[in-house]
Design an enzyme around this catalytic site. Structure first.
Site, short mmCIF file in Angstrom:
data_model
loop_
_atom_site.label_atom_id
_atom_site.label_comp_id
_atom_site.label_asym_id
_atom_site.label_seq_id
_atom_site.Cartn_x
_atom_site.Cartn_y
_atom_site.Cartn_z
N HIS A 33 -1.71 -3.04 4.84
CA HIS A 33 -2.41 -3.09 3.64
C HIS A 33 -3.10 -3.79 2.88
O HIS A 33 -2.36 -5.41 1.87
CB HIS A 33 -0.84 -2.84 3.08
CG HIS A 33 -1.18 -2.08 1.09
ND1 HIS A 33 -2.34 -2.10 1.08
CD2 HIS A 33 -0.54 -2.35 0.16
CE1 HIS A 33 -2.15 -1.13 -0.32
NE2 HIS A 33 -0.90 -1.30 -0.34
N ARG A 87 -5.30 -5.20 -8.56
CA ARG A 87 -5.51 -4.58 -7.81
C ARG A 87 -7.06 -4.40 -7.82
O ARG A 87 -7.95 -4.11 -6.93
CB ARG A 87 -4.16 -3.43 -7.69
CG ARG A 87 -2.77 -3.94 -7.05
CD ARG A 87 -2.93 -4.10 -5.33
NE ARG A 87 -3.86 -3.07 -4.96
CZ ARG A 87 -3.59 -2.20 -4.14
NH1 ARG A 87 -2.23 -2.13 -4.30
NH2 ARG A 87 -4.51 -1.27 -2.96
#
Ligand code: CP
Ligand code: NVA
Length: 305
Positions: free
Chosen positions: A134, A289
């Site tokens: 990830h 993010r």
């Protein structure tokens, strides 16, 4: 062509460039409405295809908003509603999306699929999470750590719980950015030797949670049951001693911070008083993010690094 399938694709210089870019761009638009494009709109006219074979809240919305703030647009698809969900090959999907869009972000299960997408696409491909890694999450995590005033070289990171995809990317980051990660994982749920090797000597696995956390600057955990895994009571039982509790946090440095990529399960991998407590940076981490994805996109298009 720059694909971002793992952190090593960007390397230390690329990652450093992403972090610097994210900090700059975040500061430049502080207080603006989220939907307003950045003043320079560096990806104006670009379309990002986002393909999801697994659920997502953060990755989905942050990539969609990232390309908009960079001046572009997105098409977000659940794979199950596309022909990919009926068996059209990843290779053919890659060729088709490359004809319409300027970049592809895909979240899937088997990492081979993102590699296949990259092999057949003639636009940049970004790994939005696979069973193996990830990387986009870790760019946001590193950004959050740097924002907290902690330098990456020499940092001590403790991981508690399942030896999963997020840990694999943290170990890879450790090897690239010269920090140490100690993972406490129970037998049967430890990371593979290959994942530990990504740390280039800076990643190790121990059995004792207190040993991992001792003297650490950052304490990290994640769900014990990742997407696609069975909700096994035996796994939950084996992981219970690895819950991040306030007592365990006392083993870390007094100014240590707590990170979790989310979604969280209070009372499983982390006690509510830790994740909702003063050392937790989870909301900044999640918000980052967006800023991280923007810099990943700019790196893919050769605008930074
Ligand atoms: N951390 C993360 O990737 O969250 P989502 O599954 O909501 O995208
Ligand atoms: N390890 C988790 C991360 C979710 C963002 C999973 O793969 O489900």
């Amino acid at each position: 062509m720059r694909h971002f399938l793992n952190l090593s694709d960007a390397g230390p210089d690329g990652i450093a460039a992403m972090l610097a870019d994210a900090l700059d761009r975040k500061a430049a638009r502080a207080g603006w409405p989220r939907g307003r494009a950045d003043a320079d709109a560096p990806l104006a006219g670009h379309v990002l295809a986002c393909v999801f074979e697994k659920n997502s809240t953060r990755t989905r919305v942050s990539f969609d908003m990232a390309i908009r703030q960079l001046g572009g647009t997105s098409i977000v698809m659940d794979a199950g509603t596309t022909q990919l969900g009926r068996g059209e090959t990843v290779a053919d999907t890659a060729r088709i999306l490359s004809g319409y869009c300027d970049a592809i972000m895909i979240r899937t299960d088997d990492h081979i699929k993102v590699e296949e997408m990259a092999a057949y696409a003639n636009v940049p491909v970004i790994n939005g999470l696979t069973d193996a890694s990830h990387p986009c999450q870790i760019i946001a995590d590193l950004l959050t750590i740097v924002e907290a005033g902690k330098a990456l070289p020499g940092l001590k990171v403790a991981w508690l719980g399942d030896g999963n995809n997020v840990l694999a990317s943290i170990m890879e980051a450790a090897g690239l950015m010269q920090f140490d990660v100690t993972a406490a994982c129970p037998r049967g749920f430890q990371p593979s030797d290959a994942d530990v090797a990504l740390g280039k000597g800076r990643a190790r696995v121990v059995a004792d949670p207190a040993e991992a956390v001792a003297g650490s600057d950052v304490v990290v955990t994640d769900s014990w049951i990742s997407m696609g895994q069975l909700h096994a009571d035996t796994k939950l039982k084996a992981l219970m001693p690895y819950q991040v509790t306030s007592q365990l946090m006392t083993c870390a440095k007094p100014d240590a911070v707590f990170l979790h990529c989310l979604p969280a399960h209070r009372g499983e991998e982390v006690a509510a008083e830790v994740i909702d407590g003063p050392q937790s940076l989870i909301w900044a981490e999640a918000a980052n993010r967006l800023h991280a994805q923007k810099s990943v996109l700019r790196w893919c298009f050769g605008q930074i690094g």
